[in-house]
Scaffold this motif. Structure first.
Motif, PDB file in Angstrom:
ATOM      1  N   PRO A 194       0.868  -1.154  -0.089  1.00  0.00           N
ATOM      2  CA  PRO A 194      -0.154  -0.047  -0.102  1.00  0.00           C
ATOM      3  C   PRO A 194       0.963   1.317   0.027  1.00  0.00           C
ATOM      4  O   PRO A 194       1.984   1.437   0.661  1.00  0.00           O
ATOM      5  CB  PRO A 194      -0.757  -0.304   1.363  1.00  0.00           C
ATOM      6  N   LEU A 195       0.350   2.286  -0.593  1.00  0.00           N
ATOM      7  CA  LEU A 195       1.248   3.281  -0.913  1.00  0.00           C
ATOM      8  C   LEU A 195       1.154   4.301   0.244  1.00  0.00           C
ATOM      9  O   LEU A 195       1.997   5.394   0.383  1.00  0.00           O
ATOM     10  CB  LEU A 195       0.843   4.243  -2.515  1.00  0.00           C
ATOM     11  N   ALA A 196      -0.184   4.464   0.768  1.00  0.00           N
ATOM     12  CA  ALA A 196      -0.626   5.577   1.898  1.00  0.00           C
ATOM     13  C   ALA A 196       0.348   5.773   2.968  1.00  0.00           C
ATOM     14  O   ALA A 196       0.995   6.724   3.244  1.00  0.00           O
ATOM     15  CB  ALA A 196      -1.964   5.495   2.307  1.00  0.00           C
ATOM     16  N   PRO A 197       0.823   4.610   3.763  1.00  0.00           N
ATOM     17  CA  PRO A 197       1.826   4.507   4.783  1.00  0.00           C
ATOM     18  C   PRO A 197       3.203   5.236   4.350  1.00  0.00           C
ATOM     19  O   PRO A 197       3.831   5.725   5.107  1.00  0.00           O
ATOM     20  CB  PRO A 197       1.989   3.021   5.405  1.00  0.00           C
ATOM     21  N   LEU A 198       3.761   5.106   3.282  1.00  0.00           N
ATOM     22  CA  LEU A 198       4.832   5.486   2.518  1.00  0.00           C
ATOM     23  C   LEU A 198       4.935   6.766   2.608  1.00  0.00           C
ATOM     24  O   LEU A 198       5.793   7.537   2.774  1.00  0.00           O
ATOM     25  CB  LEU A 198       5.240   4.641   1.282  1.00  0.00           C
ATOM     26  N   LEU A 199       3.808   7.345   1.937  1.00  0.00           N
ATOM     27  CA  LEU A 199       3.554   8.696   1.697  1.00  0.00           C
ATOM     28  C   LEU A 199       3.840   9.466   3.127  1.00  0.00           C
ATOM     29  O   LEU A 199       4.037  10.498   3.382  1.00  0.00           O
ATOM     30  CB  LEU A 199       2.377   9.309   1.028  1.00  0.00           C
ATOM     31  N   ALA A 200       2.948   8.995   3.932  1.00  0.00           N
ATOM     32  CA  ALA A 200       2.669   9.677   5.303  1.00  0.00           C
ATOM     33  C   ALA A 200       4.145   9.623   6.011  1.00  0.00           C
ATOM     34  O   ALA A 200       4.335  10.479   7.080  1.00  0.00           O
ATOM     35  CB  ALA A 200       1.853   8.646   6.189  1.00  0.00           C
TER      36      ALA A 200
END
Length: 482
Positions: free
Chosen positions: A336-342
């Motif tokens: 998933p991309l969301a945790p990496l962006l956060a």
């Protein structure tokens, strides 16, 4: 927690190319030889079969001609009758049991009564090439037990003649002719095949072998100019291949020599940078102590000295990072991309002097197929550049936006900041190392490293045209939907 080395797969034992068992293969010369034999054999078959069929027709035509002569002899006899002795001699000369001439009067020359049935009828007047070949095949491999009947005429204007004869003499004559023709054909085929093979070997196989041997030798030492092929000057495709190969080898040798020189230079620069970083770190520690001195002059100069030393240290660190060995092969997986962006807000290097606001827009179900560590490093380089730009030129609302969206099989990540933007000069060499920096003391390596990491993961990075802010567009393969 296990280390990365413990998670790696065990090394696979490889066998050097020199120790691998050589697989039997048919070389180009062998293939040319077999192809030559096949083509010559096909030509021989196309010639041999019609020739045998034509021999059968000619043999029967000779018997028809002899039968015409026998009929003329009978017509010239007194009373147009032949004695038994004359009949025997005429039929022996014709090689038939009976001769029948159908004219104004029907003339029959025979020793005995005509047979009531015959095995087959051969009409030479309407005998096409397909019938001739079929008849020759039948005579050789399916000989008739009973006599055969042959119909024909010697020449135009002559009366048609029929003869009844045994097929055994015809078959014996055809077998002898086939053996003689086969021997002659084999000799001719061997001579033709040898000549064709020699010609192909001289004008095709040998030049190709020279090309292959040159490529092999050049691969062993590509920087040696003595290994570059010298075109023979042929005015055909082989000559064109030699010229193209010579140009390619020359360009590759020059490129490899230039890269070797650059590699040596980069190694020297890395060593120098390593020593300079150690010296500058010591100088920075001394500069930090100067900040505690109460002398007004020292208080005024010390911050500038510390800032200058900090930029010099960062320059050395970024240069060393870029000058290391090439990036490892990406270990791609779907995540998933969301945790990496956060996580990028914590990796941005922002401080109290630059209160940048981070905003992440990414649906929880958006996944990408890439190396998480390399993608995080690429985004961190972009975010740090944005923070540094807004620290150098403060904005009323310093903000970095990371927005992700999925379209088809691709995921697009937009990295946007509210900084001062990029001047045209920086846009020209945006992803070139040491050329794309716009701030004092910058190296321009951050964008170069980010572009390399994105490319390793089968992605693309580009700068969108915006009036003021800076917006980078990253496209990566999307992860498979659950």
């Amino acid at each position: 927690m296990k280390s990365r080395a413990e998670h790696q797969a065990p090394p696979v034992e490889t066998i050097p190319a020199t120790q691998r068992p050589a697989r039997p293969r048919l070389g180009l010369s062998g293939r040319v030889f077999l192809l030559t034999i096949a083509l010559v054999g096909l030509c021989e078959i196309l010639i041999y079969v019609p020739t045998v069929a034509n021999y059968r027709v000619m043999w029967l035509s000779d018997r028809i001609a002899a039968a015409h002569v026998a009929a003329l002899v009978v017509d010239a006899s007194p009373g147009q009758t032949a004695s038994k002795d004359l009949t025997d001699r005429l039929l022996t000369g014709v090689g038939a049991r009976a001769v029948i001439v159908s004219g104004a009067t029907r003339t029959v020359i025979a020793r005995d009564a005509l047979p009531e049935t015959v095995s087959r009828v051969v009409d030479l007047q309407s005998n096409g090439w397909t019938h001739s070949i079929a008849g020759a095949w039948s005579t050789l491999f399916r000989p008739a037990e009973a006599p055969i009947r042959v119909i024909g005429k010697h020449q135009d204007g002559f009366t048609p003649v029929e003869i009844v004869l045994d097929e055994a003499p015809l078959r014996n004559a055809m077998v002898k002719f086939c053996l003689r023709l086969l021997g002659t054909s084999m000799i001719v085929a061997a001579v033709v095949a040898g000549l064709v093979f020699l010609v192909l070997q001289r004008f095709i196989v040998r030049p190709v072998r020279l090309l292959v041997s040159n490529i092999t030798a050049f691969a062993g030492s590509p920087e040696a100019t003595s290994r570059i092929i010298v075109p023979s000057g042929r005015n055909d495709e082989v000559g064109d291949a030699e010229v193209a190969l010579a140009e390619m080898e020359m360009a590759l040798a020059d490129e490899l020599r230039a890269k070797r020189h650059l590699a040596d230079l980069g190694l020297s620069v890395s060593k120098i940078n390593h020593e300079m970083r150690n010296l500058l770190t010591t100088a920075q520690l001394l500069g930090d102590r100067l900040e505690g001195v109460t002398d007004p002059v020292v208080q005024r100069v010390a911050p500038r000295l510390v800032a200058t030393l900090g930029r010099a240290i960062r320059f050395c660190e970024e240069t060393l990072a870029y000058g290391r060995a090439t990036e490892r092969h990406p270990q791609k997986r779907t995540f998933p991309l969301a945790p990496l962006l956060a996580d990028q807000a914590d990796l941005s290097g922002r401080g109290p002097d630059c209160p940048v606001v981070f905003r992440e827009i990414c649906a929880p179900d958006i996944t990408v197929h890439a190396d998480p560590e390399q993608l995080s490093r690429a985004l961190a380089n972009l975010v740090r550049n944005a923070v540094e730009a807004m620290r150098a030129a403060p904005s009323p609302t310093p903000r970095v936006t990371l927005e992700a969206s999925r379209v088809g099989d691709s995921v697009t990540i937009l990295v946007t900041d509210t900084g001062p933007g990029l001047p045209p000069k920086a846009r020209e060499h945006l992803f070139a190392p040491f050329k794309g920096s716009t701030r004092p003391g910058g190296t321009g390596l951050g964008l170069a490293i980010a572009a390399e990491l994105i490319g390793l993961n089968d992605g693309t990075i580009a700068l969108d045209q915006t009036p003021t802010s800076v917006q980078f567009r990253i496209t990566l393969p999307a992860g498979k939907r659950a």
